[in-house]
Design a protein around this motif. Structure first.
Motif, short mmCIF file in Angstrom:
data_model
loop_
_atom_site.label_atom_id
_atom_site.label_comp_id
_atom_site.label_asym_id
_atom_site.label_seq_id
_atom_site.Cartn_x
_atom_site.Cartn_y
_atom_site.Cartn_z
N VAL A 282 27.38 45.80 38.36
CA VAL A 282 28.41 44.92 38.27
C VAL A 282 29.08 45.13 39.72
N GLN A 283 29.77 44.15 40.49
CA GLN A 283 30.29 44.30 41.64
C GLN A 283 31.76 44.04 41.63
N CYS A 284 32.52 45.10 41.85
CA CYS A 284 34.13 45.06 41.73
C CYS A 284 34.59 45.45 42.80
N THR A 285 35.96 45.63 42.92
CA THR A 285 36.71 46.21 44.17
C THR A 285 37.72 47.28 43.74
N SER A 286 37.89 47.54 42.70
CA SER A 286 38.72 48.63 42.16
C SER A 286 38.60 48.97 40.80
N LYS A 287 39.24 50.29 40.18
CA LYS A 287 38.88 50.79 38.97
C LYS A 287 39.51 49.54 37.93
N GLU A 288 40.59 48.73 38.29
CA GLU A 288 41.00 47.93 37.39
C GLU A 288 40.11 46.75 37.22
N GLU A 289 39.33 46.41 38.17
CA GLU A 289 38.46 45.30 38.11
C GLU A 289 37.24 45.67 37.43
#
Ligand code: ADP
Length: 445
Positions: A282-289
């Motif tokens: 899964v591609q995200c940009t931060s730990k929250e995402e």
């Protein structure tokens, strides 16, 4: 930002591991395994046997009756719920119980029945009428010695004439004491003192010498030396037995030094494979995402039980908190917990009391929870230089051989750096890791 530094949070100080840390890690891992293990590990592999005298017949037994054990011991074995010998016991037991006694170096992964085997050998060889030590069993730590002691007590339950004593640091005896117990179990330093300095034990009367957890033992130079010094005091005809879960070159060299005229029994560990695993990222940009993506996944599919791996304690603690707030029953396995606490957490998780286990790698190495169907790498496994840790990846999500149920692995990527790690893992195993769109999750079920 990307780069290795971003992966390591300040709660893991980048200090070099000492020999003592390494030994502690290994000993803790081994103890954890013992505490959480309730059955034999299933093995489909065959044992490999290397006999000292290749012309002597090789016996293997399929039942405990064939071993002609003392009735009290057979009773003890059955009382423990053992119906038949484990794979390694099939060959190790006849060899250890043969006349004259045979020396043995045996290697098989934790949970395959080594301890039960040598305990039975010790109990079989003692003469209960002789009130002095006849068997020595050396373990790397006090806790591990206690675990083996418990097995001796269980198996010897119907054989009360045989007694055991712990040669461990806290156990202070009067200077002039001569031990009455037939079995002494303890750590190398105290054992050596009891033989050499205090003379509580007459080494010349020892019939069986067991070196358990040799791979943990040799992690400390002092333990190696002490073990060898004890071994040198023993009579020529004393039976020497050495056990190890792993067999690196260094363990091997030590084993050959300390056990003369040895037979060898090896049982290969069950291979882990990714063949029965669906892998996604899964591609995200931060730990929250990443957390949000995780919530989406939970909202979309039914997950019986999941293990979630984080790189640091801090992330693991944070994530466990967030998941609890979302209403999940979460178990957290953390580095600062005592081994016994960790074992309790794992037990509860295995009993299904919690559905999600959040952990760092250090804590969960070597744990296999069969009912876990989903493994989530909240952080991808990397070594201290930030390179992909393929072995850990395989170990986290791989399943063993033919019994393997199908599994699902989801990797969370949050930077160029972690995308690169993912690509390298994919290349290494030559197995595609599919991209998952967490806003459209139909594909994974
Ligand atoms: P190891 O020393 O290789 O880690 P253990 O001797 O501790 O393995 O055995 C692992 C588990 O399997 C223990 O819970 C033990 O009681 C059990 N066990 C050992 N031998 C047998 C057997 N023959 N039948 C059933 N269970 C066994």
């Amino acid at each position: 930002g990307s780069g290795a530094a971003a992966q390591t949070e300040p709660d893991v100080p980048p200090t070099a591991k000492t020999e003592e840390d390494d030994k502690d890690d290994k000993a803790a891992q081994s103890l954890l395994n013992k505490l959480i293990r309730s059955n034999l590990v299933n093995t489909t592999n065959q044992v490999e046997v290397l006999q000292r005298d290749p012309n002597s017949p090789l016996y293997s037994v399929k039942s405990f009756e064939e071993l002609r054990l003392k009735p009290q011991l057979l009773q003890g074995v059955y009382a423990m719920g053992f119906n038949r010998p484990s794979k390694i016991q099939e060959t190790a037991l006849p060899m250890m119980l043969a006349e004259p006694p045979q020396n043995l170096i045996a290697q098989s992964q934790s949970g395959t029945g080594k301890t039960a085997a040598f305990v039975l050998a010790m109990l079989s060889h003692v003469d209960p009428n002789n009130k002095f030590p006849q068997c020595l069993c050396v373990s790397p730590t006090y806790e591990l010695a206690l675990q083996t002691g418990k097995v001796i007590e269980q198996m010897g339950k119907h054989y009360p004439e045989v007694q055991l004593v712990y040669a461990i640091r806290g156990n202070k005896l009067q200077r002039s004491v001569k031990l009455q117990e037939q079995i002494v179990i303890g750590t190398p330093g105290t054992m050596l003192d009891w033989c050499l300095k205090f003379k509580f034990i007459d080494p010349k009367k020892i019939k069986v010498f067991v070196l358990d957890e040799a791979d943990v033992m040799i992690a400390t130079q002092g333990h190696q030396d002490q073990s060898i010094r004890i071994q040198r005091m023993l009579p020529k005809n004393c039976q020497m037995l050495l056990f190890s879960a792993t067999f690196e070159e260094s363990v091997w060299r030590f084993a050959e030094r300390i056990v003369p005229d040895h037979n060898i029994i090896k049982l290969k560990r069950e291979e882990e494979t990714l063949d029965t695993i669906k892998q996604y990222y899964v591609q995200c940009t931060s730990k929250e995402e990443k957390f949000q993506a995780l919530c989406n996944i939970y909202g979309a599919i039914t997950i019986a039980q999941a293990m979630i791996f984080c790189h640091t304690r801090k992330t693991a603690g944070w994530l466990a908190g967030e998941l609890s707030r979302e209403g999940h029953q979460v178990a957290l396995l953390s580095g600062e917990m005592q081994v016994e606490q960790r074992a309790a957490v794992i037990d509860r998780f295995r009993d299904g009391k919690e559905k999600v286990l959040v952990t760092t790698n250090v804590c969960a190495r070597g744990i296999d929870v069969e009912q876990v169907s989903v493994v989530i790498n909240f952080d991808l496994p990397v070594d201290k230089d930030g390179n992909p840790d393929n072995e850990t990846y395989l170990h986290r999500i791989g399943r063993t051989g033919r019994f393997g149920k199908r599994g699902l692995a989801i990797n969370m990527v949050d930077s160029k750096f972690s995308m690169n790690v993912l690509n390298r893992i994919q290349e290494h195993f030559n197995k595609k890791i599919e991209k998952l769109d967490t806003d459209d999750l139909d594909e994974i079920e």
